[in-house]
Design an enzyme around this catalytic site. Structure first.
Site, short mmCIF file in Angstrom:
data_model
loop_
_atom_site.label_atom_id
_atom_site.label_comp_id
_atom_site.label_asym_id
_atom_site.label_seq_id
_atom_site.Cartn_x
_atom_site.Cartn_y
_atom_site.Cartn_z
N GLU A 197 -7.25 4.56 7.54
CA GLU A 197 -7.11 5.99 7.22
C GLU A 197 -8.36 6.52 6.52
OE1 GLU A 197 -3.27 5.55 5.38
OE2 GLU A 197 -2.45 5.08 7.36
N GLY A 209 2.27 2.64 10.64
CA GLY A 209 3.19 3.76 10.44
C GLY A 209 3.84 4.26 11.71
N GLU A 216 -5.37 -4.78 10.70
CA GLU A 216 -4.38 -3.72 10.86
C GLU A 216 -4.71 -2.90 12.11
OE1 GLU A 216 -2.40 -2.60 6.89
OE2 GLU A 216 -4.33 -1.61 6.91
N HIS A 237 -9.77 0.87 4.67
CA HIS A 237 -8.49 1.10 5.36
C HIS A 237 -8.72 2.06 6.52
CE1 HIS A 237 -4.44 2.51 6.20
NE2 HIS A 237 -4.02 1.39 5.64
N SER A 273 3.35 -1.72 10.43
CA SER A 273 4.80 -1.71 10.67
C SER A 273 5.46 -3.06 10.40
CB SER A 273 5.12 -1.21 12.07
OG SER A 273 4.65 0.12 12.25
N LYS A 315 0.06 4.26 -0.31
CA LYS A 315 -0.61 5.45 0.25
C LYS A 315 -0.39 6.65 -0.67
CE LYS A 315 -0.28 3.33 4.72
NZ LYS A 315 -0.36 3.47 6.15
N ASN A 371 0.86 -1.19 0.00
CA ASN A 371 0.00 0.00 0.00
C ASN A 371 0.90 1.24 0.00
OD1 ASN A 371 -1.81 2.05 0.50
ND2 ASN A 371 -2.38 1.35 2.55
#
Ligand code: PGA
Length: 248
Positions: free
Chosen positions: A95, A171, A165, A93, A210, A11, A9
């Site tokens: 985000e 991140g 996730e 996701h 991560s 992003k 991904n």
């Protein structure tokens, strides 16, 4: 035996040049026995699809609209993703859930739309740090998963990849330990098994948050972890390929 799956991904990173070179490097490595999908930003799908054409590496969108078409400025439909050569798409996701307030029902509608257009949906679920600390991890992920089971039916999970996730691991450099991740993966699988044990046994449930070359092998060795969804480390070909190799 479930075949391992690894997604990259990207992003909102990169450029046309990076998309071509990164996708080219993954294609050239020609890693067998792992399904690999790259998720570049929309404007670079074309470069990634061109680089991956005829290879075993697939390309996907990072999001899709739950609508077929129409007056939805800024949105991208499942049919458009198919049209440019995508084979997969991320749905829900964290985000998107967090910054765009995507609710469970909307995410489920996106998954349904992806399936209608023969795109592999990668359904992302995961709890925030606050939710984990409040002991609500199981409740949150089963609600997120349950919304899709309800909308799409259990049979859909023969063609859905689930990505667990934990938001606190994305991140942040703070990975869930293999044991922590395995615990949630087992829980998600047992939730699916309540509806259909055979399908639950074949659904790929991958971990994201991560994942790096140094921790990938331990995570992927867990019984219910079938690969990973990689963010930061997917932007470096050597790191991403090392993670793909760890999944074999
Ligand atoms: P990360 O991102 O690997 O940078 O933590 C994973 C993801 O958000 O899919």
């Amino acid at each position: 035996m479930r075949r391992k799956w690894v997604g990259g991904n990207w992003k909102m990173h990169g450029s046309r040049a990076l998309a071509s070179s990164l996708a080219g490097a993954v294609v050239d490595a020609d890693i067998a026995d792992v399904d690999i999908v790259l998720f570049p930003p929309f404007p670079y799908l074309r470069e990634a699809c061109a680089a991956c054409a005829g290879s075993r590496v697939a390309v996907g969108g990072q999001d899709l609209s739950e609508h077929e078409s129409g007056a939805f400025t800024g949105e991208v439909s499942a049919a458009m993703l198919r049209d440019v050569g995508c084979g997969a798409v991320l749905a829900g996701h964290s985000e998107r859930r967090r910054y765009h307030h995507e609710a469970d029902a909307q995410v489920a509608a996106k998954v349904a739309c992806a399936m209608d257009h023969a795109l592999l949906p990668v359904l992302c679920v995961g709890e925030s740090l606050e939710e984990r600390e409040a002991g609500r991890t199981a409740e949150v992920v089963s609600r997120q998963l349950g919304a899709v089971v309800e909308r799409c039916g259990i049979a859909a999970f023969e063609r859905i990849v689930v990505a667990y996730e934990p938001v606190w691991a994305i991140g942040t450099g703070r990975t869930a330990s293999p044991g922590q991740a395995q615990e949630v993966h087992a829980l998600l699988r047992s939730q699916l098994a309540r509806d259909d044990a055979r399908i639950a046994g074949s659904t790929r449930i991958v971990y994201g948050g991560s994942v790096k070359p140094g921790n990938a092998a331990d995570l992927f060795a867990q019984t219910d972890i079938d690969g990973g969804l990689i963010g930061g480390a997917a932007l470096q070909a050597t790191d991403f390929l090392a993670i793909c190799a760890a999944a074999r």
